[in-house]
Write a protein that holds these residues in place. Structure first.
Motif, short mmCIF file in Angstrom:
data_model
loop_
_atom_site.label_atom_id
_atom_site.label_comp_id
_atom_site.label_asym_id
_atom_site.label_seq_id
_atom_site.Cartn_x
_atom_site.Cartn_y
_atom_site.Cartn_z
N PHE A 1 -21.14 34.95 10.11
CA PHE A 1 -21.72 36.29 10.26
C PHE A 1 -20.93 37.16 11.25
O PHE A 1 -21.36 38.24 11.61
N ARG A 2 -19.80 36.70 11.67
CA ARG A 2 -18.95 37.40 12.64
C ARG A 2 -19.73 37.80 13.90
O ARG A 2 -19.51 38.84 14.49
N ALA A 3 -20.62 36.93 14.29
CA ALA A 3 -21.32 37.08 15.56
C ALA A 3 -20.58 36.21 16.57
O ALA A 3 -19.54 35.62 16.25
N ARG A 4 -21.07 36.12 17.80
CA ARG A 4 -20.39 35.28 18.78
C ARG A 4 -21.39 34.65 19.74
O ARG A 4 -22.46 35.20 20.00
N VAL A 5 -20.99 33.51 20.26
CA VAL A 5 -21.81 32.81 21.24
C VAL A 5 -21.46 33.38 22.61
O VAL A 5 -20.30 33.42 23.00
N ILE B 1 -28.15 41.28 10.49
CA ILE B 1 -28.81 40.60 11.60
C ILE B 1 -30.01 39.80 11.10
O ILE B 1 -30.23 38.66 11.51
N ASP B 2 -30.77 40.38 10.17
CA ASP B 2 -31.91 39.65 9.61
C ASP B 2 -31.45 38.41 8.86
O ASP B 2 -32.10 37.36 8.92
N SER B 3 -30.33 38.51 8.14
CA SER B 3 -29.81 37.35 7.42
C SER B 3 -29.37 36.25 8.38
O SER B 3 -29.63 35.06 8.15
N LEU C 1 -30.52 35.77 11.37
CA LEU C 1 -31.75 35.25 11.95
C LEU C 1 -32.40 34.23 11.02
O LEU C 1 -32.83 33.15 11.46
N GLU C 2 -32.45 34.53 9.74
CA GLU C 2 -33.03 33.59 8.78
C GLU C 2 -32.20 32.32 8.68
O GLU C 2 -32.74 31.23 8.52
N ALA C 3 -30.88 32.46 8.77
CA ALA C 3 -30.01 31.28 8.70
C ALA C 3 -30.18 30.39 9.94
O ALA C 3 -30.04 29.16 9.86
N LEU C 4 -30.47 31.01 11.09
CA LEU C 4 -30.62 30.24 12.33
C LEU C 4 -32.03 29.67 12.50
O LEU C 4 -32.22 28.75 13.29
N ARG C 5 -32.99 30.21 11.79
CA ARG C 5 -34.39 29.78 11.96
C ARG C 5 -34.61 28.27 11.81
O ARG C 5 -35.36 27.68 12.60
N PRO C 6 -33.97 27.59 10.86
CA PRO C 6 -34.19 26.14 10.75
C PRO C 6 -33.78 25.35 12.01
O PRO C 6 -34.29 24.26 12.25
#
Length: 183
Positions: free
Chosen positions: A108-112, A131-133, A135-140
């Motif tokens: 998602f081209r985000a960063r830690v 961002i919503d996508s 978030l959904e991918a990280l929810r698990p």
């Protein structure tokens, strides 16, 4: 229909309250509100998203101009504009799941931006859908905390108005059915 305004205001106490109260008094819900310093010293920039029809949007714009410390109002809904959101997401990340989380963040081209023994903080910018996508991918993995800004908007190219130039000229907002506002 979502209407997005970019409002330049003097950086004075109570101005934000007056802008928000004006929208509230007219019975419209603010979907998103973002405020920060503008490029001009002593000015702030408000990005305001309201659900309204085009006639109501014109009335809101005309009434915003009536506020003393408002220097310019630009409806950027139909103008070529870059829209962005920012989110900080704290996600649970054990030693076993940490590499999976980091791979998702890269997709998602985000960063830690922070690493703890049992969690990561991820910074994501982009369209709200992206961002919503993420978030959904990280929810698990377990989203522990979320902080998300409202929408930021900036017109592309040279179509932006400067606060002084936009506020100096008289503006007439035409509505259908022959109703107009002069401010």
């Amino acid at each position: 229909m979502s209407i997005t305004y970019v409002v330049q205001v003097a950086d004075k106490p109570g101005v934000l309250n007056r802008v928000v109260s004006l929208v509230r008094r007219r019975g419209y819900n603010i979907e998103s509100l973002t405020v920060g310093h503008a490029s001009t010293p002593g000015m702030s920039r408000i990005t305001l998203v309201v659900e309204a029809n085009p006639d109501a949007a014109a009335r809101i714009e005309a009434n915003l101009y009536k506020l003393v410390h408002v220097r310019s109002v630009q409806n950027v809904t139909d103008v070529p504009t870059v829209f962005r959101h920012l989110a900080l997401i704290k996600v649970a990340a054990t030693a076993q799941s940490r590499s999976q989380v980091i791979q998702l963040v890269d997709v998602f081209r985000a960063r830690v931006v922070d690493v703890a023994s049992d969690s990561l903080i991820v910074e994501a910018t982009g369209a709200d859908d992206k961002i919503d996508s993420l978030l959904e991918a990280l929810r698990p993995f377990g989203v522990l905390e979320l902080a998300k800004t409202g929408c930021l908007a900036m017109t592309r190219g040279s179509s932006a108005k400067t606060g002084a130039a936009a506020g100096a000229a008289d503006k007439t907002v035409e509505l259908d059915a022959g109703v107009s506002f002069s401010v």
